[in-house]
Design an enzyme around this catalytic site. Structure first.
Site, mmCIF file in Angstrom:
data_model
loop_
_atom_site.group_PDB
_atom_site.id
_atom_site.type_symbol
_atom_site.label_atom_id
_atom_site.label_comp_id
_atom_site.label_asym_id
_atom_site.label_seq_id
_atom_site.Cartn_x
_atom_site.Cartn_y
_atom_site.Cartn_z
ATOM 1 N N ASN A 1 0.876 -1.171 0.000
ATOM 2 C CA ASN A 1 0.000 0.000 0.000
ATOM 3 C C ASN A 1 0.913 1.221 0.000
ATOM 4 O OD1 ASN A 1 -1.795 2.029 0.424
ATOM 5 N ND2 ASN A 1 -2.782 1.103 2.219
ATOM 6 N N LYS B 1 3.378 0.908 3.080
ATOM 7 C CA LYS B 1 2.950 -0.114 4.022
ATOM 8 C C LYS B 1 3.016 -1.441 3.310
ATOM 9 C CE LYS B 1 -1.020 -0.493 6.962
ATOM 10 N NZ LYS B 1 -2.406 -0.167 7.152
ATOM 11 N N ARG C 1 -2.639 -2.271 -3.318
ATOM 12 C CA ARG C 1 -3.870 -1.511 -3.105
ATOM 13 C C ARG C 1 -3.819 -0.300 -4.029
ATOM 14 N NH1 ARG C 1 -5.412 2.771 1.434
ATOM 15 N NH2 ARG C 1 -7.570 3.020 0.810
ATOM 16 N N HIS D 1 -13.251 1.970 0.166
ATOM 17 C CA HIS D 1 -13.214 0.886 1.175
ATOM 18 C C HIS D 1 -13.817 -0.400 0.603
ATOM 19 C CE1 HIS D 1 -13.417 4.060 4.639
ATOM 20 N NE2 HIS D 1 -12.163 3.686 4.435
ATOM 21 N N HIS E 1 -17.976 0.455 7.813
ATOM 22 C CA HIS E 1 -16.525 0.426 8.021
ATOM 23 C C HIS E 1 -16.152 1.725 8.733
ATOM 24 C CE1 HIS E 1 -12.243 -0.380 6.909
ATOM 25 N NE2 HIS E 1 -12.209 0.906 7.169
ATOM 26 N N GLY F 1 -13.250 3.409 10.518
ATOM 27 C CA GLY F 1 -11.847 3.580 10.910
ATOM 28 C C GLY F 1 -11.606 5.069 11.025
ATOM 29 N N ARG G 1 -12.819 14.223 8.390
ATOM 30 C CA ARG G 1 -13.673 14.623 7.264
ATOM 31 C C ARG G 1 -15.094 14.907 7.749
ATOM 32 N NH1 ARG G 1 -11.718 9.709 4.289
ATOM 33 N NH2 ARG G 1 -9.782 10.312 3.247
ATOM 34 N N MET H 1 -10.906 8.463 17.808
ATOM 35 C CA MET H 1 -12.113 8.232 18.595
ATOM 36 C C MET H 1 -11.795 7.948 20.063
ATOM 37 S SD MET H 1 -15.324 8.289 18.734
ATOM 38 C CE MET H 1 -16.382 7.993 17.321
ATOM 39 N N ARG H 2 -10.696 7.237 20.321
ATOM 40 C CA ARG H 2 -10.370 6.932 21.725
ATOM 41 C C ARG H 2 -10.169 8.219 22.529
ATOM 42 N NH1 ARG H 2 -6.071 2.538 19.905
ATOM 43 N NH2 ARG H 2 -5.947 4.212 18.390
ATOM 44 N N GLY I 1 -11.449 0.063 12.987
ATOM 45 C CA GLY I 1 -10.946 0.301 14.342
ATOM 46 C C GLY I 1 -12.040 0.672 15.332
ATOM 47 N N GLY J 1 -15.490 0.400 14.723
ATOM 48 C CA GLY J 1 -16.579 -0.588 14.651
ATOM 49 C C GLY J 1 -16.256 -1.870 15.392
ATOM 50 N N ASN K 1 -13.931 -2.150 17.917
ATOM 51 C CA ASN K 1 -13.422 -1.999 19.286
ATOM 52 C C ASN K 1 -14.234 -1.127 20.226
ATOM 53 O OD1 ASN K 1 -10.900 -3.488 18.875
ATOM 54 N ND2 ASN K 1 -10.413 -1.826 17.468
ATOM 55 N N GLU L 1 -8.004 -6.073 5.258
ATOM 56 C CA GLU L 1 -7.833 -5.675 3.860
ATOM 57 C C GLU L 1 -6.589 -6.309 3.240
ATOM 58 O OE1 GLU L 1 -8.780 -1.535 5.215
ATOM 59 O OE2 GLU L 1 -9.428 -1.312 3.143
HETATM 60 P P1 AMP Z 1 -8.540 2.200 11.644
HETATM 61 O O1 AMP Z 1 -8.399 3.319 10.634
HETATM 62 O O2 AMP Z 1 -9.435 1.097 11.174
HETATM 63 O O3 AMP Z 1 -7.243 1.718 12.206
HETATM 64 O O4 AMP Z 1 -9.323 2.842 12.902
HETATM 65 C C1 AMP Z 1 -8.811 3.941 13.599
HETATM 66 C C2 AMP Z 1 -9.887 4.470 14.540
HETATM 67 O O5 AMP Z 1 -10.303 3.403 15.419
HETATM 68 C C3 AMP Z 1 -9.410 5.600 15.441
HETATM 69 O O6 AMP Z 1 -10.418 6.603 15.511
HETATM 70 C C4 AMP Z 1 -9.257 4.924 16.778
HETATM 71 O O7 AMP Z 1 -9.445 5.821 17.846
HETATM 72 C C5 AMP Z 1 -10.392 3.931 16.721
HETATM 73 N N1 AMP Z 1 -10.247 2.897 17.753
HETATM 74 C C6 AMP Z 1 -9.349 1.901 17.856
HETATM 75 N N2 AMP Z 1 -9.533 1.213 19.002
HETATM 76 C C7 AMP Z 1 -10.586 1.795 19.645
HETATM 77 C C8 AMP Z 1 -11.267 1.568 20.883
HETATM 78 N N3 AMP Z 1 -10.904 0.583 21.695
HETATM 79 N N4 AMP Z 1 -12.298 2.380 21.208
HETATM 80 C C9 AMP Z 1 -12.672 3.392 20.386
HETATM 81 N N5 AMP Z 1 -12.069 3.661 19.215
HETATM 82 C C10 AMP Z 1 -11.049 2.876 18.854
#
Ligand code: AMP
Length: 395
Positions: free
Chosen positions: A7, A14, A85, A174, A202, A204, A235, A278-279, A325, A327, A329, A379
């Site tokens: 990627n 990556k 990708r 995606h 999806h 992330g 976004r 999001m965390r 991420g 969805g 977690n 992916e």
């Molecule tokens: P990704 O692009 O799929 O790696 O997802 C990244 C997003 O997933 C970021 O906003 C992270 O904060 C969120 N994320 C990962 N782990 C958690 C978690 N345990 N709780 C809330 N958001 C999470």
């Protein structure tokens, strides 16, 4: 079969080596900040992490370093192919393809649709061809899965010449994740390939949702670019398009600058003022930050509205599927979204949701209610499986 997945981004590379028979990642690597004095390569293999400085390295030097490392580990010899990708395949590609000169020209012709992504994707292909001549290369497009959308889903209600002369339409992104996750959800639920309806979210850093009917995308939230649809990390997702001209005038900047702000300074980051992650936004909300709370409410409400809308082309929703991420977690985010979807018969099982559906085949709703499911995406594995199938001549 052993496949190298690449990627290639504007300043990053990556990669992963995947054993497709065992569906297992043997190694992954990330070269970052390429072209700068801080360029580095991080390699993860066998539970160990190794970081190397590559000051000033561009993509070609990073790829060479990655390949030398693979050779030293004995992972380069048995490679059967390379899967890339590629972000935008426009209307030319509706499935993954073996790369030849014509395919490269096709990817090149889609550069105006993805000026930041397709050029580095092509660069990755060219570097690999020089470094590993003779090894089959495959392009796996983010847009390809959505080429099955009917015209009434992909057409914008704009002057038709915009479509005919400038290819302005909804493409969606995606796609590799939506295809992989919907197929897995179908398996988990024991649904028939020719009779199912799924809505996949999806979530992330980028977020999109897709309606999948009988294995095909019939509508999706992202559009000509990934800016349309859901609220994301940075976004905005959907908004009144007149805001672009309005804010260009107010800020005394051009439209491209406003679009840049909608891509990079909006979404969770824009509303919360805290972070695109999001965390971090959840933690701030927990600590009483009102804008962080609002950002989460906007994110969940807008997501639920889109998920409900995607039921329209399906007729029947067998499941709402959460991945990415967030969805996979975030139990609190899923809980809020499922609560909004009560109108469509969803009812959360808090115990199942708390363990991300791990003890219930992914299910986070109570039995008898409309199903919501957690399905991890992968992916890299999807790209590797497509590559292996094309190299073996099965596609
Ligand atoms: P990704 O692009 O799929 O790696 O997802 C990244 C997003 O997933 C970021 O906003 C992270 O904060 C969120 N994320 C990962 N782990 C958690 C978690 N345990 N709780 C809330 N958001 C999470």
């Amino acid at each position: 079969m052993r496949v190298l997945v690449i990627n290639c981004g504007s300043s990053s590379l990556k990669y992963a080596v995947i054993d497709t028979a065992e569906r297992r990642e043997l190694l992954s690597g990330l070269a970052q900040r390429l072209g700068s004095p801080e360029a580095s390569l991080t390699i993860k293999a066998g539970g160990e992490k190794l970081e190397r400085a590559l000051p000033g390295a561009e993509h070609a030097a990073a790829m060479r370093a990655a390949y030398d490392d693979l050779r030293a580990r004995g992972l380069a010899d048995g490679l059967a192919g390379i899967g890339h990708r590629v972000v935008h395949g426009g209307q030319l590609f509706s499935a993954s393809v073996r790369i030849d000169e014509q395919v490269e020209r096709g990817i090149e012709s889609c550069v105006p649709l993805a000026p930041l992504h397709n050029p580095p994707n092509l660069l990755g292909i060219r570097i690999c061809r020089e470094l590993l001549p003779g090894l089959p290369q495959v392009a796996v497009f983010d847009t390809a899965f959505h080429q099955s959308m009917p015209a009434h889903a992909y057409a914008y209600a704009v002057p038709w010449a915009w479509y005919e002369q400038h290819a302005v339409r909804k493409y969606g992104f995606h796609g590799t994740s939506h295809r992989f996750v919907s197929a897995r959800a179908r398996e988990l639920l024991g649904l028939r390939p020719d009779d199912h309806g799924l809505v996949v979210a999806h979530l992330g850093n980028g977020c999109s949702a897709t309606a999948v009917r009988n294995g095909a995308s019939v509508d999706t939230t992202m559009g000509l670019t990934p800016l349309e649809g859901l609220v994301m990390g940075t976004r905005s997702g959907d908004l009144d398009p007149a805001i672009v001209a309005f804010m260009a005038e107010r800020l005394r900047v051009d439209a491209a600058k406003v679009v840049d702000l909608l891509n990079k300074q909006s979404g969770l980051l824009g509303v919360s003022g805290v972070s695109n992650d999001m965390r971090a936004v959840l933690a701030a909300a927990e600590g009483g930050n009102q804008r962080a709370r609002l950002a989460i409410e906007v994110f969940c409400y807008r997501l639920a509205k889109h998920l409900a809308a995607l039921a329209v082309p399906l007729g029947r929703v067998d499941a709402f599927v959460f991945t990415g991420g967030i969805g996979e977690n975030s139990a609190p985010i899923r809980a809020r979204v499922v609560a909004w979807l009560a109108v469509l018969g969803c009812r959360l099982d808090p115990a199942r949701n708390a363990v991300h559906g791990r003890d219930s085949g992914g299910r986070i709703t109570v039995d008898g209610a409309t199903c919501a499911l957690v399905v991890p995406t992968n992916e890299e594995l999807a790209i590797a499986l497509d590559t292996a199938a094309l190299v073996a001549g099965k596609n």
